[in-house]
Design an enzyme around this catalytic site. Structure first.
Site, PDB file in Angstrom:
ATOM      1  N   LYS A  48       4.458 -19.576 -33.590  1.00  0.00           N
ATOM      2  CA  LYS A  48       4.856 -20.030 -32.249  1.00  0.00           C
ATOM      3  C   LYS A  48       5.943 -19.123 -31.643  1.00  0.00           C
ATOM      4  O   LYS A  48       6.581 -18.329 -32.353  1.00  0.00           O
ATOM      5  CB  LYS A  48       5.293 -21.488 -32.335  1.00  0.00           C
ATOM      6  CG  LYS A  48       4.136 -22.424 -32.735  1.00  0.00           C
ATOM      7  CD  LYS A  48       4.549 -23.891 -32.691  1.00  0.00           C
ATOM      8  CE  LYS A  48       3.374 -24.784 -33.056  1.00  0.00           C
ATOM      9  NZ  LYS A  48       3.725 -26.230 -32.936  1.00  0.00           N
ATOM     10  N   TYR A  84      -3.904 -27.517 -26.236  1.00  0.00           N
ATOM     11  CA  TYR A  84      -3.306 -28.790 -26.655  1.00  0.00           C
ATOM     12  C   TYR A  84      -3.823 -29.972 -25.838  1.00  0.00           C
ATOM     13  O   TYR A  84      -3.155 -31.014 -25.789  1.00  0.00           O
ATOM     14  CB  TYR A  84      -1.786 -28.695 -26.571  1.00  0.00           C
ATOM     15  CG  TYR A  84      -1.163 -27.944 -27.729  1.00  0.00           C
ATOM     16  CD1 TYR A  84      -1.155 -28.497 -29.014  1.00  0.00           C
ATOM     17  CD2 TYR A  84      -0.574 -26.701 -27.560  1.00  0.00           C
ATOM     18  CE1 TYR A  84      -0.585 -27.820 -30.077  1.00  0.00           C
ATOM     19  CE2 TYR A  84       0.003 -26.017 -28.624  1.00  0.00           C
ATOM     20  CZ  TYR A  84      -0.004 -26.581 -29.886  1.00  0.00           C
ATOM     21  OH  TYR A  84       0.563 -25.925 -30.954  1.00  0.00           O
ATOM     22  N   PHE A 105       5.388 -35.508 -24.848  1.00  0.00           N
ATOM     23  CA  PHE A 105       5.902 -34.159 -25.091  1.00  0.00           C
ATOM     24  C   PHE A 105       4.982 -33.067 -24.546  1.00  0.00           C
ATOM     25  O   PHE A 105       5.283 -31.876 -24.666  1.00  0.00           O
ATOM     26  CB  PHE A 105       6.150 -33.935 -26.588  1.00  0.00           C
ATOM     27  CG  PHE A 105       4.949 -34.138 -27.480  1.00  0.00           C
ATOM     28  CD1 PHE A 105       3.989 -33.136 -27.630  1.00  0.00           C
ATOM     29  CD2 PHE A 105       4.771 -35.323 -28.187  1.00  0.00           C
ATOM     30  CE1 PHE A 105       2.888 -33.312 -28.457  1.00  0.00           C
ATOM     31  CE2 PHE A 105       3.672 -35.510 -29.018  1.00  0.00           C
ATOM     32  CZ  PHE A 105       2.727 -34.494 -29.151  1.00  0.00           C
ATOM     33  N   ARG A 112      -1.701 -27.280 -44.464  1.00  0.00           N
ATOM     34  CA  ARG A 112      -0.790 -28.330 -43.967  1.00  0.00           C
ATOM     35  C   ARG A 112       0.345 -28.538 -44.985  1.00  0.00           C
ATOM     36  O   ARG A 112       1.494 -28.764 -44.601  1.00  0.00           O
ATOM     37  CB  ARG A 112      -1.543 -29.644 -43.726  1.00  0.00           C
ATOM     38  CG  ARG A 112      -2.570 -29.604 -42.596  1.00  0.00           C
ATOM     39  CD  ARG A 112      -2.005 -29.437 -41.212  1.00  0.00           C
ATOM     40  NE  ARG A 112      -1.040 -30.437 -40.836  1.00  0.00           N
ATOM     41  CZ  ARG A 112      -0.714 -30.729 -39.566  1.00  0.00           C
ATOM     42  NH1 ARG A 112      -1.306 -30.079 -38.549  1.00  0.00           N
ATOM     43  NH2 ARG A 112       0.183 -31.625 -39.291  1.00  0.00           N
ATOM     44  N   THR A 171       5.710 -31.975 -39.318  1.00  0.00           N
ATOM     45  CA  THR A 171       5.883 -31.583 -37.912  1.00  0.00           C
ATOM     46  C   THR A 171       7.360 -31.475 -37.555  1.00  0.00           C
ATOM     47  O   THR A 171       7.788 -30.518 -36.906  1.00  0.00           O
ATOM     48  CB  THR A 171       5.205 -32.620 -36.996  1.00  0.00           C
ATOM     49  OG1 THR A 171       3.851 -32.788 -37.407  1.00  0.00           O
ATOM     50  CG2 THR A 171       5.262 -32.186 -35.537  1.00  0.00           C
ATOM     51  N   ARG A 182       7.913 -24.526 -42.302  1.00  0.00           N
ATOM     52  CA  ARG A 182       8.737 -25.192 -41.281  1.00  0.00           C
ATOM     53  C   ARG A 182      10.150 -25.463 -41.778  1.00  0.00           C
ATOM     54  O   ARG A 182      11.108 -25.383 -41.001  1.00  0.00           O
ATOM     55  CB  ARG A 182       8.036 -26.470 -40.806  1.00  0.00           C
ATOM     56  CG  ARG A 182       6.892 -26.154 -39.832  1.00  0.00           C
ATOM     57  CD  ARG A 182       6.057 -27.360 -39.533  1.00  0.00           C
ATOM     58  NE  ARG A 182       5.145 -27.139 -38.397  1.00  0.00           N
ATOM     59  CZ  ARG A 182       4.150 -27.952 -38.082  1.00  0.00           C
ATOM     60  NH1 ARG A 182       3.916 -29.047 -38.793  1.00  0.00           N
ATOM     61  NH2 ARG A 182       3.372 -27.696 -37.040  1.00  0.00           N
ATOM     62  N   ASN A 231       8.604 -25.592 -33.890  1.00  0.00           N
ATOM     63  CA  ASN A 231       8.485 -25.773 -35.338  1.00  0.00           C
ATOM     64  C   ASN A 231       7.719 -24.629 -36.013  1.00  0.00           C
ATOM     65  O   ASN A 231       7.061 -24.827 -37.031  1.00  0.00           O
ATOM     66  CB  ASN A 231       7.905 -27.153 -35.666  1.00  0.00           C
ATOM     67  CG  ASN A 231       6.537 -27.376 -35.046  1.00  0.00           C
ATOM     68  OD1 ASN A 231       5.978 -26.485 -34.430  1.00  0.00           O
ATOM     69  ND2 ASN A 231       6.000 -28.574 -35.218  1.00  0.00           N
ATOM     70  N   HIS A 283       1.659 -23.508 -36.154  1.00  0.00           N
ATOM     71  CA  HIS A 283       0.607 -24.513 -35.986  1.00  0.00           C
ATOM     72  C   HIS A 283      -0.301 -24.459 -37.200  1.00  0.00           C
ATOM     73  O   HIS A 283      -0.499 -23.403 -37.784  1.00  0.00           O
ATOM     74  CB  HIS A 283      -0.228 -24.183 -34.729  1.00  0.00           C
ATOM     75  CG  HIS A 283      -1.484 -25.002 -34.611  1.00  0.00           C
ATOM     76  ND1 HIS A 283      -1.475 -26.278 -34.088  1.00  0.00           N
ATOM     77  CD2 HIS A 283      -2.767 -24.747 -34.989  1.00  0.00           C
ATOM     78  CE1 HIS A 283      -2.718 -26.762 -34.128  1.00  0.00           C
ATOM     79  NE2 HIS A 283      -3.515 -25.846 -34.663  1.00  0.00           N
TER      80      HIS A 283
HETATM   81  N1  UDP Z   1       5.501 -31.918 -30.722  1.00  0.00           N
HETATM   82  C1  UDP Z   1       6.642 -32.166 -29.964  1.00  0.00           C
HETATM   83  N2  UDP Z   1       7.206 -33.414 -30.039  1.00  0.00           N
HETATM   84  C2  UDP Z   1       6.677 -34.412 -30.818  1.00  0.00           C
HETATM   85  C3  UDP Z   1       5.521 -34.148 -31.565  1.00  0.00           C
HETATM   86  C4  UDP Z   1       4.956 -32.882 -31.500  1.00  0.00           C
HETATM   87  O1  UDP Z   1       7.139 -31.295 -29.271  1.00  0.00           O
HETATM   88  O2  UDP Z   1       7.244 -35.515 -30.832  1.00  0.00           O
HETATM   89  C5  UDP Z   1       4.879 -30.580 -30.652  1.00  0.00           C
HETATM   90  C6  UDP Z   1       5.123 -29.747 -31.911  1.00  0.00           C
HETATM   91  O3  UDP Z   1       5.252 -28.380 -31.527  1.00  0.00           O
HETATM   92  C7  UDP Z   1       3.843 -29.993 -32.687  1.00  0.00           C
HETATM   93  C8  UDP Z   1       2.798 -30.029 -31.562  1.00  0.00           C
HETATM   94  O4  UDP Z   1       3.473 -30.728 -30.514  1.00  0.00           O
HETATM   95  O5  UDP Z   1       3.594 -28.978 -33.629  1.00  0.00           O
HETATM   96  C9  UDP Z   1       1.500 -30.744 -31.885  1.00  0.00           C
HETATM   97  O6  UDP Z   1       1.816 -32.031 -32.383  1.00  0.00           O
HETATM   98  P1  UDP Z   1       1.081 -32.612 -33.669  1.00  0.00           P
HETATM   99  O7  UDP Z   1       1.403 -34.061 -33.740  1.00  0.00           O
HETATM  100  O8  UDP Z   1      -0.360 -32.223 -33.637  1.00  0.00           O
HETATM  101  O9  UDP Z   1       1.847 -31.886 -34.874  1.00  0.00           O
HETATM  102  P2  UDP Z   1       1.345 -30.770 -35.898  1.00  0.00           P
HETATM  103  O10 UDP Z   1      -0.119 -31.015 -36.171  1.00  0.00           O
HETATM  104  O11 UDP Z   1       1.602 -29.430 -35.241  1.00  0.00           O
HETATM  105  O12 UDP Z   1       2.198 -30.938 -37.130  1.00  0.00           O
HETATM  106 MG    MG Z   2      -1.677 -31.227 -34.863  1.00  0.00          MG
END
Ligand code: UDP
Ligand code: MG
Length: 135
Positions: free
Chosen positions: A11, A51, A59, A87, A93, A104, A114, A117
């Site tokens: 990112k 997204y 968010f 993962r 996250t 992370r 974070n 992805h």
């Molecule tokens: N994100 C955010 N606030 C939140 C949750 C997610 O800004 O409360 C952002 C963060 O960059 C995250 C992305 O949105 O990686 C996608 O969210 P997801 O729940 O899919 O998390 P991930 O799969 O990336 O762990």
């Molecule tokens: Mg995700």
């Protein structure tokens, strides 16, 4: 049946802070082969498309702005059990909840910025990889 590929992005903050090499190193050390690799900038429109599944989330607008704030690195990765194992390698996250030794934990600055992805299913790994690398 689990396929052997997943999709990742490094990112904008991690790219800006010169962590491309560090993160790709952790990915390779974790047993993943880098199949495709591309540094690219997303327009807000394209970040929004990527997204789109989160469009109704509070968010979403900030995330789209963040993801189009500077270049990212997109990659397709190969390993047995790639989606689940990746993962695990990236961690939670929210970096506050990320395990020691995860990408992370080491590089994420916040729940939004974070560092990386990682696809959440084989189906999305295919869709997300095609988003960048469809031939
Ligand atoms: N994100 C955010 N606030 C939140 C949750 C997610 O800004 O409360 C952002 C963060 O960059 C995250 C992305 O949105 O990686 C996608 O969210 P997801 O729940 O899919 O998390 P991930 O799969 O990336 O762990
Ligand atoms: Mg995700």
């Amino acid at each position: 049946m689990a396929t052997n590929r997943t999709f990742t992005m490094i990112k904008p903050d991690a790219v800006k802070d010169n962590h491309i090499g560090g993160i790709l190193g952790m990915i390779e050390a974790g047993g993943f082969r880098i199949v495709e690799l591309q540094k690219v900038s997303l327009t807000p429109e394209r970040a929004g498309q990527f997204y789109a599944v989160h469009k109704e989330r509070p968010f979403y607008n900030d995330l789209v702005q963040y993801m189009s704030s500077g270049p990212i690195v997109a990659a397709i990765l190969e390993k047995d059990n790639a989606v689940a194992d990746f993962r695990t390698l990236i961690g939670a996250t929210n970096p506050a909840n990320a395990e020691e030794g995860t990408i992370r934990k080491k590089y994420a600055k916040s729940i939004e910025a974070n560092a990386v992805h990682g696809s959440d299913s084989d189906e999305n790994a295919q869709i997300e990889g095609d988003f960048y690398f469809s031939k």
